[in-house]
Design a protein around this motif. Structure first.
Motif, short mmCIF file in Angstrom:
data_model
loop_
_atom_site.label_atom_id
_atom_site.label_comp_id
_atom_site.label_asym_id
_atom_site.label_seq_id
_atom_site.Cartn_x
_atom_site.Cartn_y
_atom_site.Cartn_z
N GLY A 217 -5.04 8.70 -0.67
CA GLY A 217 -6.39 8.95 -0.17
C GLY A 217 -6.77 8.01 0.96
O GLY A 217 -7.46 8.40 1.91
N MET A 218 -6.31 6.77 0.88
CA MET A 218 -6.63 5.78 1.91
C MET A 218 -5.74 5.91 3.15
O MET A 218 -6.02 5.30 4.18
CB MET A 218 -6.47 4.37 1.33
CG MET A 218 -7.50 4.02 0.27
SD MET A 218 -9.18 3.95 0.92
CE MET A 218 -9.03 2.63 2.11
N LYS A 219 -4.66 6.69 3.02
CA LYS A 219 -3.72 6.89 4.14
C LYS A 219 -3.17 5.56 4.67
O LYS A 219 -3.14 5.31 5.88
CB LYS A 219 -4.38 7.70 5.26
CG LYS A 219 -4.74 9.13 4.84
CD LYS A 219 -5.34 9.90 6.00
CE LYS A 219 -5.51 11.37 5.67
NZ LYS A 219 -6.34 11.63 4.49
N PHE A 220 -2.77 4.71 3.76
CA PHE A 220 -2.18 3.44 4.16
C PHE A 220 -0.87 3.69 4.93
O PHE A 220 -0.12 4.62 4.61
CB PHE A 220 -1.87 2.58 2.94
CG PHE A 220 -3.09 2.06 2.22
CD1 PHE A 220 -4.14 1.48 2.91
CD2 PHE A 220 -3.18 2.14 0.84
CE1 PHE A 220 -5.25 0.99 2.25
CE2 PHE A 220 -4.29 1.66 0.17
CZ PHE A 220 -5.33 1.08 0.87
N PRO A 221 -0.57 2.85 5.92
CA PRO A 221 0.69 3.00 6.66
C PRO A 221 1.87 2.45 5.85
O PRO A 221 2.27 1.30 5.99
CB PRO A 221 0.45 2.16 7.93
CG PRO A 221 -0.55 1.12 7.50
CD PRO A 221 -1.43 1.78 6.47
N ILE A 222 2.42 3.30 5.00
CA ILE A 222 3.46 2.87 4.05
C ILE A 222 4.77 2.57 4.76
O ILE A 222 5.21 3.32 5.63
CB ILE A 222 3.68 3.96 2.98
CG1 ILE A 222 2.38 4.24 2.23
CG2 ILE A 222 4.80 3.56 2.03
CD1 ILE A 222 1.85 3.08 1.44
N ILE A 223 5.36 1.46 4.36
CA ILE A 223 6.69 1.09 4.85
C ILE A 223 7.68 1.34 3.72
O ILE A 223 7.49 0.82 2.61
CB ILE A 223 6.74 -0.40 5.26
CG1 ILE A 223 5.77 -0.65 6.42
CG2 ILE A 223 8.16 -0.80 5.65
CD1 ILE A 223 5.64 -2.11 6.79
N PRO A 224 8.72 2.14 3.92
CA PRO A 224 9.65 2.46 2.83
C PRO A 224 10.38 1.21 2.33
O PRO A 224 10.60 0.26 3.09
CB PRO A 224 10.61 3.47 3.46
CG PRO A 224 10.52 3.22 4.93
CD PRO A 224 9.10 2.80 5.19
N CYS A 225 10.74 1.25 1.04
CA CYS A 225 11.37 0.07 0.43
C CYS A 225 12.89 0.12 0.51
O CYS A 225 13.56 -0.75 -0.03
CB CYS A 225 10.94 -0.05 -1.03
SG CYS A 225 11.52 1.32 -2.07
N ASN A 226 13.47 1.14 1.12
CA ASN A 226 14.93 1.28 1.13
C ASN A 226 15.53 1.05 2.51
O ASN A 226 16.58 1.57 2.84
CB ASN A 226 15.33 2.67 0.62
CG ASN A 226 14.78 3.78 1.51
OD1 ASN A 226 13.87 3.56 2.29
ND2 ASN A 226 15.36 4.97 1.38
N LEU A 227 14.85 0.24 3.32
CA LEU A 227 15.35 0.01 4.67
C LEU A 227 16.71 -0.69 4.66
O LEU A 227 17.51 -0.53 5.58
CB LEU A 227 14.34 -0.84 5.46
CG LEU A 227 13.00 -0.15 5.76
CD1 LEU A 227 12.05 -1.15 6.40
CD2 LEU A 227 13.20 1.03 6.68
N CYS A 228 16.95 -1.49 3.62
CA CYS A 228 18.21 -2.23 3.58
C CYS A 228 19.37 -1.37 3.13
O CYS A 228 20.51 -1.82 3.05
CB CYS A 228 18.08 -3.44 2.65
SG CYS A 228 17.69 -2.98 0.95
N GLY A 229 19.09 -0.11 2.75
CA GLY A 229 20.14 0.77 2.29
C GLY A 229 20.45 0.62 0.82
O GLY A 229 21.37 1.25 0.30
N SER A 230 19.69 -0.23 0.11
CA SER A 230 19.92 -0.46 -1.30
C SER A 230 18.69 -0.08 -2.10
O SER A 230 17.57 -0.39 -1.70
CB SER A 230 20.25 -1.94 -1.55
OG SER A 230 20.33 -2.22 -2.93
N GLN A 231 18.87 0.61 -3.19
CA GLN A 231 17.77 0.95 -4.08
C GLN A 231 17.86 0.09 -5.32
O GLN A 231 18.91 -0.46 -5.65
CB GLN A 231 17.84 2.44 -4.48
CG GLN A 231 17.59 3.39 -3.34
CD GLN A 231 16.12 3.49 -2.97
OE1 GLN A 231 15.28 2.88 -3.60
NE2 GLN A 231 15.82 4.23 -1.93
N ASP A 232 16.73 -0.01 -6.03
CA ASP A 232 16.76 -0.73 -7.29
C ASP A 232 17.79 -0.08 -8.20
O ASP A 232 18.14 1.08 -8.05
CB ASP A 232 15.36 -0.67 -7.94
CG ASP A 232 15.15 -1.81 -8.92
OD1 ASP A 232 16.13 -2.52 -9.19
OD2 ASP A 232 14.02 -1.96 -9.40
N GLY A 233 18.28 -0.83 -9.15
CA GLY A 233 19.38 -0.39 -9.98
C GLY A 233 19.15 0.95 -10.65
O GLY A 233 18.03 1.33 -10.96
#
Length: 312
Positions: A217-233
């Motif tokens: 709703g706030m339309k925050f400028p989200i930065i993805p968390c997978n930029l390093c190419g690694s996801q959480d386990g």
């Protein structure tokens, strides 16, 4: 102005673009109320504060939905006079490939939020130490936390504040249960190993779905968390899916599970360090026992008992 339920034309700059619909207002007030409750329940603020002696919090901002929501909620609580603390937003740029370094500074400046941006190339360290195709998250998190502690000290803060929510806490509990062999999770308030900084999680009572709706709703400028190419386990992802499935089949179950974390009974577990099983003995006839922890029958057993008696 101190009443969360009261609407006002004036709001903090960060909330000026907030939707004006009734449902969003209810959502916003719920998040504010839950954060206030967590701050109060776990004593996140000193017992006494004054204008001259206010705690300073380092609000850690990653660019994800959780940390944006955390910043918005704390900013509004402070603006309403309900959070006597000074806030400094902090982003740690870890030199991940493709990280849009301009997004957060521009967002914070546009909303008049005091902030500090620090660039530390932890990405190179992590990729050098972790074998290819393995997740970087564990080492990355440890490096990030150490740097944030240093920044908090440099800024004169007594606490770093993180955006972990109810589902994060439950997921960590089940990760420890399934893979760590212990009953433990993320506490809403803890002190670091050095003993000089608090780690606070004011969104501990907030549901992830509410945070996602608020962020959208706030339309925050989200930065993805997978930029390093690694996801959480994959193990955590499996637990996340498991919890989501339970909630879908039985709405409200996650709330019940979260309440259970605040309602433990050491005498009904197996930890001898928490309960003196060795010296537990029957009382003498007529002796009045203390406030023991009598086992209460569960709802299923009560229903089964009623059904059995009805059959007779």
């Amino acid at each position: 102005m101190n009443d969360i339920a009261a609407d006002s034309v004036e709001v903090p700059p960060l909330l000026r673009a907030a939707p004006s619909g009734v449902e969003f207002k209810k959502l916003r007030k719920r998040l504010l109320r839950q954060a206030r409750e967590a701050i109060s329940d776990f004593g996140m603020l000193p017992a006494e504060t004054s204008q001259e002696k206010r705690p300073k919090w380092l609000v850690c901002l990653s660019g994800g939905k959780d940390s944006y929501t955390l910043l918005a909620v704390l900013s509004e609580l402070k603006w309403r006079g309900l959070l006597p603390a000074d806030l400094i937003a902090c982003n740690l740029d870890q030199a991940q490939p493709g990280f849009p370094a301009h997004v957060l500074p521009e967002f914070l400046q546009a909303n008049g939020i005091e902030h500090v941006i620090v660039r530390e190339d932890t990405y190179s360290i992590v990729t050098d130490k972790i074998p290819e195709h393995r997740t970087y998250c564990s080492l990355c998190s440890r490096l990030r936390r150490g740097i944030l502690y240093r920044i908090a000290r440099e800024q004169g803060c007594e606490a770093i504040v993180l955006g972990h929510h109810r589902e994060d806490i439950l997921e960590t509990f089940f990760m420890n249960l399934f893979h760590g062999g212990r009953l433990a999770s993320m506490p809403p308030k803890l002190i670091n190993d050095e003993g000089d900084l608090l780690v606070l999680r004011p969104l501990a009572y907030a549901a992830e779905s509410d945070i996602a709706r608020f962020s959208n709703g706030m339309k925050f400028p989200i930065i993805p968390c997978n930029l390093c190419g690694s996801q959480d386990g994959l193990q955590r992802e499996e637990v996340k899916r498991m919890l989501a499935g339970w909630e879908k089949e039985n709405p409200g179950r996650l709330g019940i599970m979260a309440r259970a974390l605040a309602n433990t009974r050491p005498s009904h577990l197996l930890d001898r360090a928490l309960y003196d099983f060795v010296n537990l003995r029957p009382a003498d006839a007529g002796q009045v026992l203390g406030d023991g922890e009598a086992e209460e029958p569960c709802g299923a057993s009560l229903a089964m008992t009623a059904k059995l008696f009805a059959a007779e």
